[in-house]
Design a protein around this motif. Structure first.
Motif, PDB file in Angstrom:
ATOM      1  N   VAL A  43       0.832  -1.192   0.000  1.00 47.71           N
ATOM      2  CA  VAL A  43       0.000   0.000   0.000  1.00 47.71           C
ATOM      3  C   VAL A  43       0.873   1.250   0.000  1.00 47.71           C
ATOM      4  CG1 VAL A  43      -1.766   1.268   1.274  1.00 47.71           C
ATOM      5  CG2 VAL A  43      -1.859  -1.206   1.180  1.00 47.71           C
ATOM      6  N   SER A  44       2.084   1.142   0.490  1.00 48.85           N
ATOM      7  CA  SER A  44       2.956   2.312   0.627  1.00 48.85           C
ATOM      8  C   SER A  44       3.524   2.757  -0.718  1.00 48.85           C
ATOM      9  CB  SER A  44       4.100   1.984   1.575  1.00 48.85           C
ATOM     10  OG  SER A  44       4.861   0.922   1.035  1.00 48.85           O
TER      11      SER A  44
ATOM     12  N   LEU B  17      -5.240   7.477   3.941  1.00 51.72           N
ATOM     13  CA  LEU B  17      -6.145   6.339   4.036  1.00 51.72           C
ATOM     14  C   LEU B  17      -6.294   5.820   5.465  1.00 51.72           C
ATOM     15  CD1 LEU B  17      -4.778   4.299   0.986  1.00 51.72           C
ATOM     16  CD2 LEU B  17      -6.408   6.197   0.975  1.00 51.72           C
ATOM     17  N   ARG B  18      -5.419   6.228   6.357  1.00 51.02           N
ATOM     18  CA  ARG B  18      -5.352   5.662   7.713  1.00 51.02           C
ATOM     19  C   ARG B  18      -6.647   5.810   8.503  1.00 51.02           C
ATOM     20  NH1 ARG B  18       0.354   8.077   8.594  1.00 51.02           N
ATOM     21  NH2 ARG B  18       1.588   6.490   7.528  1.00 51.02           N
TER      22      ARG B  18
ATOM     23  N   LYS C 257     -15.703   6.190   7.792  1.00 53.39           N
ATOM     24  CA  LYS C 257     -15.690   4.739   8.009  1.00 53.39           C
ATOM     25  C   LYS C 257     -15.159   3.988   6.806  1.00 53.39           C
ATOM     26  CE  LYS C 257     -19.238   3.482  11.287  1.00 53.39           C
ATOM     27  NZ  LYS C 257     -20.461   2.742  11.460  1.00 53.39           N
ATOM     28  N   LEU C 258     -15.642   4.362   5.608  1.00 58.57           N
ATOM     29  CA  LEU C 258     -15.275   3.671   4.376  1.00 58.57           C
ATOM     30  C   LEU C 258     -14.922   4.697   3.317  1.00 58.57           C
ATOM     31  CD1 LEU C 258     -15.120   0.972   2.750  1.00 58.57           C
ATOM     32  CD2 LEU C 258     -17.478   1.447   2.037  1.00 58.57           C
TER      33      LEU C 258
ATOM     34  N   PHE D  34     -10.417  -5.300 -15.438  1.00 59.88           N
ATOM     35  CA  PHE D  34     -11.221  -4.148 -15.054  1.00 59.88           C
ATOM     36  C   PHE D  34     -12.688  -4.546 -15.000  1.00 59.88           C
ATOM     37  CE2 PHE D  34      -7.942  -1.081 -15.033  1.00 59.88           C
ATOM     38  CZ  PHE D  34      -7.003  -1.570 -15.906  1.00 59.88           C
ATOM     39  N   PRO D  35     -13.387  -4.153 -13.947  1.00 62.92           N
ATOM     40  CA  PRO D  35     -12.858  -3.452 -12.785  1.00 62.92           C
ATOM     41  C   PRO D  35     -12.141  -4.401 -11.827  1.00 62.92           C
ATOM     42  CG  PRO D  35     -15.198  -3.857 -12.494  1.00 62.92           C
ATOM     43  CD  PRO D  35     -14.845  -4.350 -13.873  1.00 62.92           C
ATOM     44  N   THR D  36     -11.208  -3.853 -11.087  1.00 58.87           N
ATOM     45  CA  THR D  36     -10.577  -4.544  -9.964  1.00 58.87           C
ATOM     46  C   THR D  36     -10.639  -3.616  -8.767  1.00 58.87           C
ATOM     47  OG1 THR D  36      -9.074  -5.950 -11.243  1.00 58.87           O
ATOM     48  CG2 THR D  36      -8.402  -5.412  -9.002  1.00 58.87           C
ATOM     49  N   THR D  37     -11.075  -4.163  -7.631  1.00 60.74           N
ATOM     50  CA  THR D  37     -11.125  -3.395  -6.390  1.00 60.74           C
ATOM     51  C   THR D  37     -10.181  -4.042  -5.393  1.00 60.74           C
ATOM     52  OG1 THR D  37     -13.429  -2.802  -6.815  1.00 60.74           O
ATOM     53  CG2 THR D  37     -12.616  -2.515  -4.556  1.00 60.74           C
ATOM     54  N   LEU D  38      -9.286  -3.235  -4.849  1.00 59.35           N
ATOM     55  CA  LEU D  38      -8.367  -3.685  -3.811  1.00 59.35           C
ATOM     56  C   LEU D  38      -8.881  -3.147  -2.489  1.00 59.35           C
ATOM     57  CD1 LEU D  38      -5.060  -2.854  -5.708  1.00 59.35           C
ATOM     58  CD2 LEU D  38      -6.271  -5.036  -5.628  1.00 59.35           C
ATOM     59  N   THR D  39      -8.940  -4.022  -1.472  1.00 58.64           N
ATOM     60  CA  THR D  39      -9.498  -3.607  -0.188  1.00 58.64           C
ATOM     61  C   THR D  39      -8.404  -3.485   0.865  1.00 58.64           C
ATOM     62  OG1 THR D  39      -9.969  -5.841   0.650  1.00 58.64           O
ATOM     63  CG2 THR D  39     -11.647  -4.815  -0.748  1.00 58.64           C
ATOM     64  N   ILE D  40      -8.588  -2.510   1.738  1.00 58.23           N
ATOM     65  CA  ILE D  40      -7.675  -2.261   2.854  1.00 58.23           C
ATOM     66  C   ILE D  40      -8.538  -2.135   4.095  1.00 58.23           C
ATOM     67  CG2 ILE D  40      -5.938  -0.689   3.806  1.00 58.23           C
ATOM     68  CD1 ILE D  40      -5.486   0.276   0.867  1.00 58.23           C
ATOM     69  N   ASP D  41      -8.161  -2.844   5.171  1.00 56.76           N
ATOM     70  CA  ASP D  41      -8.976  -2.768   6.384  1.00 56.76           C
ATOM     71  C   ASP D  41      -8.678  -1.493   7.164  1.00 56.76           C
ATOM     72  OD1 ASP D  41      -6.758  -3.207   8.106  1.00 56.76           O
ATOM     73  OD2 ASP D  41      -7.160  -5.356   8.245  1.00 56.76           O
TER      74      ASP D  41
END
Length: 190
Positions: free
Chosen positions: A55-56, A73-74, A108-109, A153-160
């Motif tokens: 992510v960095s 994003l934190r 939150k999101l 496409f599409p691609t979604t990357l998730t981060i908690d």
């Protein structure tokens, strides 16, 4: 003498409702939707797999000129959605991304659509005509997509919410579905 007209083979079309009804629940509780192939229903319309980042080390500018970095994003769950205006599944899922962004709110999101290699004017026009109010980031040279291994496409990357990369979601998703809600809730509660 008239020559016969070329005819294409009949390919059945399914409505979005029919696709949603055909959803299968997997052991991870994520829906796998059937996709229309040349011979009918084949394969999933989207696939969820583990994603480990990184992510960095990125800096992407949005359509207003703001530069987004990992620090922005934190403390919240994040959906990084790679899309393009020429991609029909991308256009189809964008309204549901906007709906979950509005539902949860950016505290939150954080939902960040990342436009892939299109002029800023095209991304701005798309957002304007479709009612997208989320920040739209620009991957003008495709570097972010390459860095994160985005090829579909599409691609979604998730981060908690703790900043950890979680899932790679490839293909069109109804982000208002119960399966997507479980994915999002897991990101927020991490």
């Amino acid at each position: 003498m008239a020559t016969p007209m070329h005819t294409r083979p009949f390919t059945p079309r399914l409505t979005r409702r029919q696709l949603l009804r055909g959803a299968l629940a997997g052991s991870t509780a994520f829906a796998v939707m059937p996709r229309l192939g040349a011979q009918g229903l084949t394969g999933p319309a989207y696939e969820v797999s583990a994603w480990s980042g990184p992510v960095s080390g990125f800096a992407l500018v949005d359509t207003t000129g703001k530069t987004w970095r990992p620090a922005d994003l934190r403390g919240r769950a994040v959906l990084l959605n790679f899309w393009a205006s020429w991609c029909e599944p991308c256009r189809a899922e964008m309204p549901t991304l906007q709906q979950v962004a509005d539902l949860y709110g950016p505290d939150k999101l954080l939902v960040l659509p990342i436009n892939f290699k299109e002029p800023a004017a095209r991304a701005i026009q798309f957002a304007k005509t479709t009612g997208v109010t989320m920040p739209v980031l620009l991957d003008v040279d495709g570097k972010a997509a390459r860095q994160w291994g985005v090829k579909v496409f599409p691609t979604t990357l998730t981060i908690d919410s703790r900043g950890r990369p979680r899932q790679r979601v490839q293909g069109e998703v109804d982000w208002t579905s119960s399966a997507a809600d479980k994915l999002i809730t897991g990101l927020i509660q991490a």
